[in-house]
Scaffold this motif. Structure first.
Motif, PDB file in Angstrom:
ATOM      1  N   THR A   1      42.156  61.183  31.630  1.00 41.60           N
ATOM      2  CA  THR A   1      42.131  60.304  32.878  1.00 41.60           C
ATOM      3  C   THR A   1      42.878  59.109  32.283  1.00 41.60           C
ATOM      4  N   ALA A   2      42.243  58.134  32.609  1.00 41.08           N
ATOM      5  CA  ALA A   2      42.743  56.802  32.077  1.00 41.08           C
ATOM      6  C   ALA A   2      42.489  56.640  30.605  1.00 41.08           C
ATOM      7  N   PRO A   3      43.590  56.330  29.874  1.00 40.95           N
ATOM      8  CA  PRO A   3      43.461  56.214  28.437  1.00 40.95           C
ATOM      9  C   PRO A   3      42.861  54.764  28.042  1.00 40.95           C
ATOM     10  N   ALA A   4      42.113  54.956  26.986  1.00 41.51           N
ATOM     11  CA  ALA A   4      41.440  53.837  26.415  1.00 41.51           C
ATOM     12  C   ALA A   4      42.589  52.777  26.034  1.00 41.51           C
ATOM     13  N   PRO A   5      41.958  51.577  26.350  1.00 37.94           N
ATOM     14  CA  PRO A   5      42.846  50.499  26.236  1.00 37.94           C
ATOM     15  C   PRO A   5      43.295  50.444  24.594  1.00 37.94           C
ATOM     16  N   ARG A   6      44.579  49.930  24.418  1.00 36.08           N
ATOM     17  CA  ARG A   6      45.114  49.900  22.985  1.00 36.08           C
ATOM     18  C   ARG A   6      44.978  48.614  22.614  1.00 36.08           C
ATOM     19  N   PRO A   7      44.399  48.371  21.272  1.00 34.65           N
ATOM     20  CA  PRO A   7      44.280  47.258  20.823  1.00 34.65           C
ATOM     21  C   PRO A   7      45.335  46.850  20.252  1.00 34.65           C
ATOM     22  N   PRO A   8      45.543  45.514  19.995  1.00 32.70           N
ATOM     23  CA  PRO A   8      46.976  44.866  19.748  1.00 32.70           C
ATOM     24  C   PRO A   8      47.206  45.400  18.246  1.00 32.70           C
ATOM     25  N   ARG A   9      48.190  45.489  18.025  1.00 29.89           N
ATOM     26  CA  ARG A   9      48.854  46.290  16.844  1.00 29.89           C
ATOM     27  C   ARG A   9      48.405  45.558  15.219  1.00 29.89           C
ATOM     28  N   ASP A  10      48.377  44.235  15.416  1.00 28.74           N
ATOM     29  CA  ASP A  10      47.898  43.622  14.231  1.00 28.74           C
ATOM     30  C   ASP A  10      46.523  43.372  13.875  1.00 28.74           C
ATOM     31  N   TYR A  11      45.767  43.879  14.834  1.00 29.42           N
ATOM     32  CA  TYR A  11      44.144  43.937  14.631  1.00 29.42           C
ATOM     33  C   TYR A  11      43.605  44.857  15.634  1.00 29.42           C
ATOM     34  N   PRO A  12      42.943  45.720  15.439  1.00 28.38           N
ATOM     35  CA  PRO A  12      42.421  46.892  16.105  1.00 28.38           C
ATOM     36  C   PRO A  12      41.338  46.402  17.128  1.00 28.38           C
ATOM     37  N   PHE A  13      40.806  45.390  16.925  1.00 29.02           N
ATOM     38  CA  PHE A  13      39.614  44.700  17.776  1.00 29.02           C
ATOM     39  C   PHE A  13      40.052  43.614  18.394  1.00 29.02           C
ATOM     40  N   GLU A  14      39.531  43.292  19.520  1.00 30.75           N
ATOM     41  CA  GLU A  14      39.627  42.039  20.272  1.00 30.75           C
ATOM     42  C   GLU A  14      38.658  41.309  19.759  1.00 30.75           C
ATOM     43  N   ALA A  15      37.440  41.545  19.372  1.00 28.72           N
ATOM     44  CA  ALA A  15      36.345  40.439  19.144  1.00 28.72           C
ATOM     45  C   ALA A  15      35.537  41.140  17.780  1.00 28.72           C
ATOM     46  N   PRO A  16      34.899  40.253  17.257  1.00 31.06           N
ATOM     47  CA  PRO A  16      34.313  40.832  15.905  1.00 31.06           C
ATOM     48  C   PRO A  16      33.170  41.615  16.270  1.00 31.06           C
ATOM     49  N   TRP A  17      32.486  41.527  17.455  1.00 28.78           N
ATOM     50  CA  TRP A  17      31.460  42.389  17.639  1.00 28.78           C
ATOM     51  C   TRP A  17      31.847  43.910  17.623  1.00 28.78           C
ATOM     52  N   GLN A  18      33.144  44.086  18.258  1.00 30.09           N
ATOM     53  CA  GLN A  18      33.562  45.369  18.503  1.00 30.09           C
ATOM     54  C   GLN A  18      33.721  46.058  17.123  1.00 30.09           C
ATOM     55  N   ALA A  19      34.318  45.104  16.103  1.00 28.21           N
ATOM     56  CA  ALA A  19      34.422  45.721  14.794  1.00 28.21           C
ATOM     57  C   ALA A  19      32.984  46.184  14.187  1.00 28.21           C
ATOM     58  N   GLN A  20      31.974  45.219  14.437  1.00 24.89           N
ATOM     59  CA  GLN A  20      30.700  45.522  13.865  1.00 24.89           C
ATOM     60  C   GLN A  20      30.130  46.719  14.557  1.00 24.89           C
ATOM     61  N   VAL A  21      30.048  47.050  15.831  1.00 30.08           N
ATOM     62  CA  VAL A  21      29.630  48.102  16.562  1.00 30.08           C
ATOM     63  C   VAL A  21      30.228  49.242  15.844  1.00 30.08           C
ATOM     64  N   PHE A  22      31.734  49.296  15.738  1.00 24.98           N
ATOM     65  CA  PHE A  22      32.493  50.314  15.078  1.00 24.98           C
ATOM     66  C   PHE A  22      32.021  50.732  13.677  1.00 24.98           C
ATOM     67  N   ALA A  23      31.761  49.625  12.841  1.00 20.19           N
ATOM     68  CA  ALA A  23      31.233  49.845  11.571  1.00 20.19           C
ATOM     69  C   ALA A  23      29.765  50.339  11.553  1.00 20.19           C
ATOM     70  N   MET A  24      28.888  50.036  12.348  1.00 25.93           N
ATOM     71  CA  MET A  24      27.474  50.402  12.554  1.00 25.93           C
ATOM     72  C   MET A  24      27.432  51.983  12.620  1.00 25.93           C
ATOM     73  N   THR A  25      28.493  52.608  13.851  1.00 28.34           N
ATOM     74  CA  THR A  25      28.503  53.857  13.828  1.00 28.34           C
ATOM     75  C   THR A  25      28.982  54.788  12.904  1.00 28.34           C
ATOM     76  N   ILE A  26      30.224  54.013  12.196  1.00 27.48           N
ATOM     77  CA  ILE A  26      30.703  54.949  10.927  1.00 27.48           C
ATOM     78  C   ILE A  26      29.548  54.824   9.755  1.00 27.48           C
ATOM     79  N   ALA A  27      28.754  53.946   9.807  1.00 23.98           N
ATOM     80  CA  ALA A  27      27.796  53.954   8.682  1.00 23.98           C
ATOM     81  C   ALA A  27      26.768  55.076   8.839  1.00 23.98           C
ATOM     82  N   LEU A  28      26.375  54.893  10.185  1.00 23.70           N
ATOM     83  CA  LEU A  28      25.185  56.110  10.398  1.00 23.70           C
ATOM     84  C   LEU A  28      25.891  57.518  10.419  1.00 23.70           C
TER      85      LEU A  28
END
Length: 151
Positions: free
Chosen positions: A38-65
């Motif tokens: 349906t609607a694509p997920a928003p694309r993060p800026p090319r220089d950094y894939p996350f718009e806020a630090p918490w997004q990187a943290q929740v991503f990292a927690m998921t990968i660690a699990l």
């Protein structure tokens, strides 16, 4: 260095070609919507894939699990897909909010963290964030609450 940067660094992407990360986002998006894009997920800026630090943290927690074998890729895709499908935001701008909620769902479902602990810690974090001066770290004590800002 994040996963997408590593992939892009080791495999050049030419004009008109999609990177591994772009293809992965598309696959996760398609899986999470039952195979219907349906609607694509928003694309993060090319220089950094996350718009806020918490997004990187929740991503990292998921990968660690996932790395620890506590969360499987298929069950993760299903949990994230359910949250995205239930989202009332058609442009996908709440993608990482859905990600965080899906992670909470899995933690509770697997009894790695009780729903009550998750809600209490989330409320304590928001309260500490509201009291913490801009630019200072948000800190929770072992009990899940802290005035914030000063360690």
């Amino acid at each position: 260095m994040d996963l997408c940067s590593r992939v892009q660094r080791h495999r050049p992407v030419g004009p008109g070609q999609r990177s591994h990360c772009d293809r992965l986002r598309g696959r996760v998006g398609a899986l999470s919507r039952g195979g219907v894009v349906t609607a694509p997920a928003p694309r993060p800026p090319r220089d950094y894939p996350f718009e806020a630090p918490w997004q990187a943290q929740v991503f990292a927690m998921t990968i660690a699990l996932q790395d620890q074998g506590l969360v499987g890729a298929e069950e993760w895709a299903q949990a994230l897909g359910a949250r995205i499908a239930a989202s009332a935001v058609p442009d996908g701008s709440d993608y990482y909010e859905c990600w965080a909620a899906a992670l909470g769902d899995l933690l509770a479902a697997k009894e790695l963290l009780s729903r009550e602990d998750l809600l209490r810690t989330t409320a304590a974090w928001h309260a500490a964030a509201a009291r913490t001066p801009h630019g200072q770290p948000i800190v929770l004590d072992a009990g899940g609450s802290r005035a914030g800002g000063v360690t």
